[in-house]
Scaffold this motif. Sequence first.
Motif, PDB file in Angstrom:
ATOM      1  N   VAL A 108       0.875  -1.178   0.000  1.00  0.00           N
ATOM      2  CA  VAL A 108       0.000   0.000   0.000  1.00  0.00           C
ATOM      3  C   VAL A 108       0.910   1.225   0.000  1.00  0.00           C
ATOM      4  CG1 VAL A 108      -1.766   1.298   1.241  1.00  0.00           C
ATOM      5  CG2 VAL A 108      -1.833  -1.202   1.235  1.00  0.00           C
ATOM      6  N   ASN A 109       0.871   1.975  -1.088  1.00  0.00           N
ATOM      7  CA  ASN A 109       1.778   3.123  -1.252  1.00  0.00           C
ATOM      8  C   ASN A 109       3.232   2.722  -1.035  1.00  0.00           C
ATOM      9  OD1 ASN A 109      -0.364   4.937  -1.757  1.00  0.00           O
ATOM     10  ND2 ASN A 109      -0.696   5.219   0.442  1.00  0.00           N
ATOM     11  N   GLY A 110       3.575   1.529  -1.495  1.00  0.00           N
ATOM     12  CA  GLY A 110       4.941   1.049  -1.397  1.00  0.00           C
ATOM     13  C   GLY A 110       5.321   0.478  -0.050  1.00  0.00           C
ATOM     14  N   GLU A 111       4.383   0.439   0.916  1.00  0.00           N
ATOM     15  CA  GLU A 111       4.666  -0.050   2.261  1.00  0.00           C
ATOM     16  C   GLU A 111       3.900  -1.344   2.528  1.00  0.00           C
ATOM     17  OE1 GLU A 111       6.904   1.331   4.126  1.00  0.00           O
ATOM     18  OE2 GLU A 111       7.226   3.100   2.856  1.00  0.00           O
ATOM     19  N   LYS A 112       4.435  -2.143   3.471  1.00  0.00           N
ATOM     20  CA  LYS A 112       3.791  -3.406   3.828  1.00  0.00           C
ATOM     21  C   LYS A 112       2.743  -3.242   4.926  1.00  0.00           C
ATOM     22  CE  LYS A 112       4.812  -6.784   2.273  1.00  0.00           C
ATOM     23  NZ  LYS A 112       4.257  -7.415   1.046  1.00  0.00           N
ATOM     24  N   THR A 113       2.727  -2.086   5.594  1.00  0.00           N
ATOM     25  CA  THR A 113       1.724  -1.804   6.613  1.00  0.00           C
ATOM     26  C   THR A 113       1.083  -0.462   6.317  1.00  0.00           C
ATOM     27  OG1 THR A 113       3.333  -0.748   8.084  1.00  0.00           O
ATOM     28  CG2 THR A 113       2.979  -3.124   8.355  1.00  0.00           C
ATOM     29  N   ALA A 114      -0.184  -0.304   6.723  1.00  0.00           N
ATOM     30  CA  ALA A 114      -0.887   0.945   6.462  1.00  0.00           C
ATOM     31  C   ALA A 114      -2.061   1.073   7.408  1.00  0.00           C
ATOM     32  CB  ALA A 114      -1.372   1.011   5.014  1.00  0.00           C
ATOM     33  N   VAL A 115      -2.485   2.323   7.651  1.00  0.00           N
ATOM     34  CA  VAL A 115      -3.689   2.602   8.428  1.00  0.00           C
ATOM     35  C   VAL A 115      -4.866   2.634   7.460  1.00  0.00           C
ATOM     36  CG1 VAL A 115      -4.876   4.256   9.899  1.00  0.00           C
ATOM     37  CG2 VAL A 115      -2.407   3.898  10.160  1.00  0.00           C
ATOM     38  N   ALA A 116      -5.903   1.867   7.777  1.00  0.00           N
ATOM     39  CA  ALA A 116      -7.061   1.752   6.885  1.00  0.00           C
ATOM     40  C   ALA A 116      -7.986   2.943   7.099  1.00  0.00           C
ATOM     41  CB  ALA A 116      -7.790   0.438   7.135  1.00  0.00           C
ATOM     42  N   GLU A 117      -7.631   4.045   6.490  1.00  0.00           N
ATOM     43  CA  GLU A 117      -8.402   5.271   6.634  1.00  0.00           C
ATOM     44  C   GLU A 117      -8.807   5.770   5.254  1.00  0.00           C
ATOM     45  OE1 GLU A 117      -8.116   9.241   9.451  1.00  0.00           O
ATOM     46  OE2 GLU A 117      -6.281   8.278   8.764  1.00  0.00           O
ATOM     47  N   GLY A 118     -10.123   5.969   5.049  1.00  0.00           N
ATOM     48  CA  GLY A 118     -10.590   6.372   3.730  1.00  0.00           C
ATOM     49  C   GLY A 118     -10.474   5.218   2.750  1.00  0.00           C
ATOM     50  N   ASP A 119     -10.355   5.519   1.467  1.00  0.00           N
ATOM     51  CA  ASP A 119     -10.185   4.480   0.451  1.00  0.00           C
ATOM     52  C   ASP A 119      -8.758   3.932   0.494  1.00  0.00           C
ATOM     53  OD1 ASP A 119     -12.761   4.639  -0.420  1.00  0.00           O
ATOM     54  OD2 ASP A 119     -12.331   5.951  -2.121  1.00  0.00           O
TER      55      ASP A 119
END
Length: 264
Positions: A108-119
């Motif tokens: 997600v945006n080049g990262e393996k972790t992300a905050v699920a906010e919005g789309d």
Amino acid sequence: ILYGSVKGLKVDRETEAMIAGAKFGLFRSDETEFTAENALLTAESGEDGVFTFENIPYGDWLIKELQPADGYLENNEIYPVRISENGQTVGITVVNDRIPEIGTKAAVNGEKTAVAEGDITIEDTVSYKHLIPGKAYTVKGILMDKATGKAFLVDGKELTTEVTFTPEESYGDVTVRFTFDGNAVTKQTDIVVFEALYRDDVEIAAHADIEDGAQTVTLTPPAPPVPQTGDNSNLGFWIGLGSVALGGVIACIIMYCKRKKDED
């Protein structure tokens, strides 16, 4: 009676290397069931890629691959041959394609972790090799919940997508994207992307390993809002309210003191 022979050459389409271990059958010209049981003769390609059928009588015949060599897709082409002269040798070349291989890398945006906010958009880079340049292929993907081993659901529906492409070379990569509402993530969730490769609506390769870290991204829900200290937005209101309260306290003290004096 005139007799001839067929000499075949088994070749790798991508590398043009000779292929050993492929099995072929010789059939009558009116045959429709191409099985080893129906074959008049069978032959197998050697280390030099060559297979032969000897002492074939005059007439028309069909040659069909019965079993591909290890690591290769089946060749479904039927090769007609005709023996018209005594001692004639008919040559054919049978081309096979390697079984394609794919691998995936999700982020997600080049990262393996992300905050699920919005789309949220999960991008899965699918690398491939042993494809046929100029042929159309389709990659079909689905998101899986690692904890359950089942499909990741948004509003009760599976998240799937597909991309059709035509490679210019036998190897390369293609990007598959999954976009969904991050509100579907209510707790930390490991999402794994499963991909399958199709040609002519037939699955020819897949990459579906629930334990593969490269295929996995970790999503967490947004943290709940924390009360902010030092907020001066209502400072005037609170100062005014405090002043009124203080005035009331002072008035009470004065009245008490005056009453006490009068009593004395």
